[in-house]
Every structure is written in structure tokens, then in C-alpha cells.
Design a protein around this motif. Sequence first.
Motif, PDB file in Angstrom:
ATOM      1  N   ARG A 149       0.818  -1.219   0.000  1.00  0.00           N
ATOM      2  CA  ARG A 149       0.000   0.000   0.000  1.00  0.00           C
ATOM      3  C   ARG A 149       0.853   1.271   0.000  1.00  0.00           C
ATOM      4  N   LYS A 203      -3.266   8.942   0.393  1.00  0.00           N
ATOM      5  CA  LYS A 203      -3.447   9.289   1.806  1.00  0.00           C
ATOM      6  C   LYS A 203      -2.407  10.292   2.268  1.00  0.00           C
ATOM      7  N   SER A 204      -1.156  10.012   1.905  1.00  0.00           N
ATOM      8  CA  SER A 204      -0.079  10.916   2.327  1.00  0.00           C
ATOM      9  C   SER A 204       1.092  10.800   1.363  1.00  0.00           C
ATOM     10  N   THR A 262       3.670   8.678   9.478  1.00  0.00           N
ATOM     11  CA  THR A 262       3.255   7.805   8.368  1.00  0.00           C
ATOM     12  C   THR A 262       4.015   6.488   8.322  1.00  0.00           C
ATOM     13  N   LYS A 318       1.495   6.895   0.397  1.00  0.00           N
ATOM     14  CA  LYS A 318       0.580   5.903   0.989  1.00  0.00           C
ATOM     15  C   LYS A 318      -0.761   6.032   0.282  1.00  0.00           C
ATOM     16  N   ASP A 326      -4.961   4.419  -0.219  1.00  0.00           N
ATOM     17  CA  ASP A 326      -6.018   3.780   0.564  1.00  0.00           C
ATOM     18  C   ASP A 326      -6.180   2.313   0.193  1.00  0.00           C
TER      19      ASP A 326
END
Lengths: 228, 379
Positions: free
Chosen positions: B53, B85-86, B117, B204, B206
Amino acid sequence: MALIELLEVTKTYRKGEHVVTPLANVSLSVDAGEFFVLLGPSGSGKTTLLNLVAAIDRPDRGSIRVGGVELGTASSSKLSDWRAEHVGYVFQQANLVPVLTAYENVELPLFLFGLSAAERHKRVAIALEAVGLADRATHLPKQLSGGQEQRVAIARAIVADPEILVADEPTGNLDHESAESVLDLLSHLHRERKKTVVMVTHDPRAARYGTRRMVLDKGELKEEGTAR
Amino acid sequence: MKLATLVRKNLTRRPMRTALTVLGVASAMLLFVLVESLSAGLERALSGSEAARTLVVYRQNRYCPQTSFLPEWYATRIAKLPGVKSVLPVKVYLNNCRASLDLVAFQGAPAAEMLSTRGIEVIDGDAQRFVREKDSALVGRAFAARKDVEVGESFRFGNIVVKVAGIFASDEPVEEGVILTHLEFLQRAGPVNKLGTVTQFEVKIDDASRAEALSAEIDELFRTAEQPTDTRAKILFLEGATRDLREILGFARILGFACVLVVLVLVANTVLMSVQERVREFGVFRTLGYRASHVAELVVVESLALSLFGGALGLGLAWLVVHFARVSIGSEGVPVQFSTSPKLAVLGFAVAAACGIVAGLVPALRSARAEIVVSLRSA
Ligand SMILES: Nc1ncnc2c1ncn2[C@@H]1O[C@H](COP(=O)(O)OP(=O)(O)OP(=O)(O)O)[C@@H](O)[C@H]1O
Ligand SMILES: [Mg+2]
């Protein structure tokens, strides 16, 4: 009553095309309590006969019964168990295990009986005492004289208290004095412990210890004196 | 119990021969276990649960961190993509890009973001101190063990000097072999001062199943830019970086299995020699009433003992090598450690035991099948 009974036993060895028949239709009966001496020229089949009695070899024909057990047809493992219990074998050489002490060599047959360590110890001590070597228990074979080694071998043969002792020229490698002590020992075991002894020898002096003597020659067994 | 004594005495009959065989077995087992240990370490390096991921954005057609420069502002563009996400901008500095036995890898990233993270747990020292002090570092626990790094001291490498604020453990085994610093610190510290550029972005996402599609979207963003990107799932990135190492290890494992064969042959040879010397003795044992199976058992147990002694020595040596040589094989910046697990020790002993038994079988059967009267006539 006959303890050992050979009936028309034939044993043949094949070396390629070469066929040797050391025993041809040999019959013999040895009673319990005898000291039986087997004489005969070299190569006449004395050892072969002894091996059959000790159940380390099988006849090609004929029957061999010892203590009522037919040895010719028993399975290999059954014969092993039978040997452990009923027969002690003394070779011309002591054939001790070189890395084991006198004590450990004598102890070897006892592991086949599932005895406790204490019971084994007792029996080994008695056997070594009987051959006069109690003080040599911790010695390795190479630290013993030839005669002493042979006496350890006798202790090993009697430690499990078999009723039969077979000996194949047990004094063949020994000097006169050692031979005498080994023969005295066998004679003692015969008289006092009631062992049935079957001994092969070349030595006329050794033969005198026997209660009966026979000569094996050219595949035939004869009473002593009838040969030659 | 007596069997053990007998076996021991038989093995010391020819002490030199036994010692040489045990040493030979130990050497072969040492090689086998080391190769297996490194294979296990590589597998572990690729086993991180987050790797599927996480995407790694790299400069297209660059394979060494020293040559990958991406503008830091790419991060904002990537972060806007749906499903992201990041985004963590990471500057990597290595002592050596190619396969190396002594990899030193620095990774610089914004401290607070990195701590939130990445699955990092500071097990010694102080995470807050790391956030506060711009020239401090967190050291991965494998690296710290290898280099004897302790909290509070300074660690120097080349012209880079960091204060060790803490030591961390990570869910991702590869991370434990690196040193984490502040991004700006590393941008300024390297031999080439490149403020505003990073080596890679760690993205990152989802949904792991969207990894491929998102990678394509990111690369599409910068397709015509001066610095085009090459984005892949981290697991693929790690696999790519360690491809050479894996190929070499694949070959080394064949050699490892050849070592097992060597063990087998060595033990078989020694046991065969040993039983040939004892033909008459086995005849005597049989005459005393020992069964053929007893003789076979004695031979197999001797063979097993020989092999297990060698195996134990080999495993012991392997353990020493792994713990005191402290090497880590780096491949394109991915640190791979030797992995010592109880499983590997069990494997080593199982292999040694199997070799011992197999090597003993032929001599055992031979000895058991020999005719007693023939054995007694032998010299
Ligand atoms: N295992 C064997 N294989 C082939 N031939 C054998 C074997 N055992 C014995 N022989 C042969 O059988 C014959 C009898 O041998 P045996 O050993 O019984 O004689 P022996 O009377 O004990 O002789 P010695 O007094 O020399 O010990 C010899 O010709 C011998 O070569
Ligand atoms: Mg003879």
C-alpha cells in the motif's frame, strides 16, 4: 539325554566353480554335561561343525537340534536370541572389542536381556571373578596378556550363563602356561558349573581334558583311534 | 544409554579421522546455513506488510539514489490525486549504490510526517528530541546493533555527522537497517548540496488494488516535466532493487545444496571406512546374540552422531559469523540482513540428521547382511 543332535548334516561351500563339502552326512550326538573334544586335520570342517552347533551358520541338508530346538530352519532373529541365551563361543583369538575395557567387553552380551545396571554389574563381577581377572576390570585389551585376553573372552562367553560352551582352538595362540590356565578354566566350568563343552583342538594335551574325543576327517566323524 | 557409550568410544577409535570428518561437515553446514540465512533475510526484507500500500516515486531511468533528483514540490501535486493518503518526500544518501557488504543508508524526510506515516516505534531514546533537533537522527535497530551505535552519541560517516536521538524498530524489516534524519539536514549535508530536491516520494494509498492505476496517474502528471517519474508499488521497487542479489542468492542456494551433498558423502565415506575395519567385530557381536538389526542400528547411530556433531559445530560457527561479522548486504540501497531464526537452526539440524541417517544406511545394511561365519574369517 542328548543335548546336541546332528542328523545327517551336510554343509557345502561354493567359491565360484570350486565346491567344498567339509561335512557330508555327519551325525553326532552330545549329551548334557559332556566335555566333547573334536580333533582333525586342518580344513577338515571342525570349525564348520562348531558354527552349526553355535547357530551362526546353517546346514544345507540334515537337521540340527540343540536342547530340542531345530536350528536349521529358525529365522535369523530367532537364532540370534537363541545364541544369546544358550551358547557361549570362545574363539581362537580373544576377539575383544579393542575400545572397551575388560569389564565392558564382558558386559556386552547382557544388554540383550534388559537387565538392570545393578544386575549386570553383579553378573560381570562374578564372571570376571570366575576367570581370575577381577582386578583387571578397567584394563583395555591391549593392556592384557594373550592369556588374560582369552580369559576375558571366556568370561564374556559365560556371563549370560548359557548351558553350552563352544571353543575353537581356544589355546591355539597361547604359550604353554597360558594354555594350561585356559584349559583348567574350561574344565572347571565343565565340572563345577555343569557346562556342556564342545572344543576343537589340534593339541593332544588339550584333548586330554575332554570326556570324549572324536576325529573329523574328509567329511566323516570317527571315534578317536580308528582314524590314521 | 550403553549404546551412547559404545558410539562415543567407536568414534574416538580414530580421533583424527573423526575430527576431520566433523570439521568437513561443519564447514559445509556453515556455508549451507549462511546462504539460507541470507535468503531468509532477503525474504524478510521483502515481507513488509505496508509494501503493497506504499508507492515509491523515483526519477525515471535512474537506479541509484545518488542520481535521482526530483523537485520537492511534486509532493503537493501527488497529494491532490484521489486515493492518495499521504506523500512523504525522502532524500536518500548512500555510501555505495552497488552490492555492498557494509551499506550505510541515510534517509531524510520531514520529521513529524515521517514519524506519523511510517510504522516506527522508538525503542530507546526520545522521538521528541529528534523532532526538535535538526541535526539529530533515529537509527534503525539492525543498523545500531551492527555498528554499535548508542543513543546520545554522535555518528559520523564521511562528512555527515548526526546526533543519535533514538533507536527504532519498524514493521518493515528493511527500514531497520537505515538512519533517519531531517530532510533539510540531508539535503545540505551530501556532497552535492541540493536544497529543494529529493530522491523519492513515498506515497501511501487507501487501496492496494489501485496501486498500479495510481502509479500510472502519477507518472502521467510529470510525463512531460523536466524530471519525469517512474512510480511503482514499494514491493515491486524492493524486488527491482534486489533483483541482482536474488539471482546471485538463487545460485548460491544451489551451492548450499551441493554442500549438503558434501556432508552426505563425507559422512558416508567415514562410516564405510569404519565398518570395513570392523567386519570381524560385527561377526563377534552377532555371535554373542546381537541381531542384524542391532548392528544396523549401531552403524546408523554412529553415522547420525558424526553428522550431528558436525552440524552443531557448523551452526555454532554460523551463529558466530552472523553475530560478530555484522555484515549487511546492500543492494541499490536496500539493506538485507542475515536472518537467524530458530527455524533456521531446526532446518540445519534436520538436514544434518537426514544426512547422517541416509549416509549410514548403506554401511548399516551391508554390515547387517554380512554372513556371520564369513565376517569371523575376515582379518
Ligand atoms: N565361508 C566359507 N566359504 C568358503 N569356504 C569355506 C568357508 N568356511 C570354510 N570353508 C572351507 O571349508 C573347509 C573346512 O573349513 P573349516 O574352517 O571348518 O576347517 P577346520 O577343520 O576348522 O580347519 P582348521 O583346523 O585349519 O581351523 C575348508 O576347506 C575351508 O576352506
Ligand atoms: Mg578351524
